[in-house]
Write a protein that holds these residues in place. Structure first.
Motif, mmCIF file in Angstrom:
data_model
loop_
_atom_site.group_PDB
_atom_site.id
_atom_site.type_symbol
_atom_site.label_atom_id
_atom_site.label_comp_id
_atom_site.label_asym_id
_atom_site.label_seq_id
_atom_site.Cartn_x
_atom_site.Cartn_y
_atom_site.Cartn_z
ATOM 1 N N UNK A 144 48.618 41.126 44.648
ATOM 2 C CA UNK A 144 47.146 41.219 44.695
ATOM 3 C C UNK A 144 46.674 42.497 43.894
ATOM 4 N N UNK A 145 47.390 43.563 43.677
ATOM 5 C CA UNK A 145 46.994 44.795 42.864
ATOM 6 C C UNK A 145 47.106 44.394 41.343
ATOM 7 N N UNK A 146 47.723 43.554 41.206
ATOM 8 C CA UNK A 146 47.686 42.812 39.837
ATOM 9 C C UNK A 146 46.631 42.030 39.275
ATOM 10 N N UNK A 147 45.825 41.506 40.279
ATOM 11 C CA UNK A 147 44.834 40.613 39.968
ATOM 12 C C UNK A 147 43.788 41.425 39.205
ATOM 13 N N UNK A 148 43.078 40.487 38.099
ATOM 14 C CA UNK A 148 42.237 41.531 37.221
ATOM 15 C C UNK A 148 40.901 41.280 37.660
ATOM 16 N N UNK A 149 40.198 42.564 38.143
ATOM 17 C CA UNK A 149 39.170 42.232 38.757
ATOM 18 C C UNK A 149 37.811 41.863 37.805
ATOM 19 N N UNK A 150 38.283 41.824 36.529
ATOM 20 C CA UNK A 150 37.261 41.261 35.757
ATOM 21 C C UNK A 150 37.430 39.955 35.311
#
Length: 208
Positions: A144-150
């Protein structure tokens, strides 16, 4: 909010997937009263809140002709409470409906988005919606931490998930009752309770 009305045609809404949400809808599917309460252990108090909401709006229980709940995702305790109340109303011939939190953006016309929730056992529930299709899966916190928030809009129950800002499906429900519930009733949505994993996987030790 609309004015008090003691006639038929009202709907009761219960959300027990995360924090407790309750609402009374009028015949046009606008809120007579709605509250998202910062309460998670809600089974022992929800009946009192339902009574209070009805009383606040000069309604009796027989003024309710439809009941709608969120059917997941959520904890076993929360899911059981919401489904149990729904079943009681169904036994008395009242029409019942249910939908998933991760469907809310789609119902409101949004296309590409993610929905995330804490699935316990050091896992994150991820629902990815794109091209009118949705995919559900469990991922690790590290993934989840690696998901691109953009790359896409990320929704969760609330405005934050972990240390990341998200958009809130609870807020969407509160702000868009007419569009949301009209679609749910018109499409006769009745979703089964949805937990995060299959029963045989729920009781496995973490990491197996």
């Amino acid at each position: 909010m609309t004015s008090l009305d003691s006639s038929k045609g009202h709907k009761l809404f219960i959300d027990s997937c995360d924090i407790l949400g309750l609402g009374i809808l009028d015949s046009d599917n606008n809120w007579l009263e709605y509250a998202s309460l910062d309460i998670r252990q809600s089974a022992s108090i929800v009946h009192g809140y339902i009574y209070q909401f009805l009383s606040n709006n000069n309604l009796k229980i027989d003024s309710i002709d439809k009941v709608v709940i969120t059917a997941g995702p959520g904890s076993y305790t929360g899911m059981r409470m919401g489904q149990g109340i729904l079943d009681i109303f169904a036994l008395h011939g009242i029409e019942t409906f249910s939908f998933y939190h991760f469907q809310v953006p789609e119902i409101l016309g949004m296309t590409d988005y993610h929905f995330v929730a804490n699935a316990f056992k050091k896992e994150v529930f991820l629902y990815q919606h794109a091209d009118k299709k949705g995919e559900k899966k469990l991922i690790t916190v590290e993934e989840f931490d690696k998901l691109d928030p953009h790359s896409t809009i990320i929704y969760s129950f609330n405005k934050t998930f972990g240390d990341r800002e998200t958009k809130s499906t609870i807020e969407l429900i509160g702000q868009n009752p007419q569009k949301l519930f009209s679609a749910i009733f018109e499409n006769k949505m009745k979703q089964k309770p949805f937990y995060y994993r299959e029963l045989e996987d729920e009781f496995k030790p973490v990491g197996q």
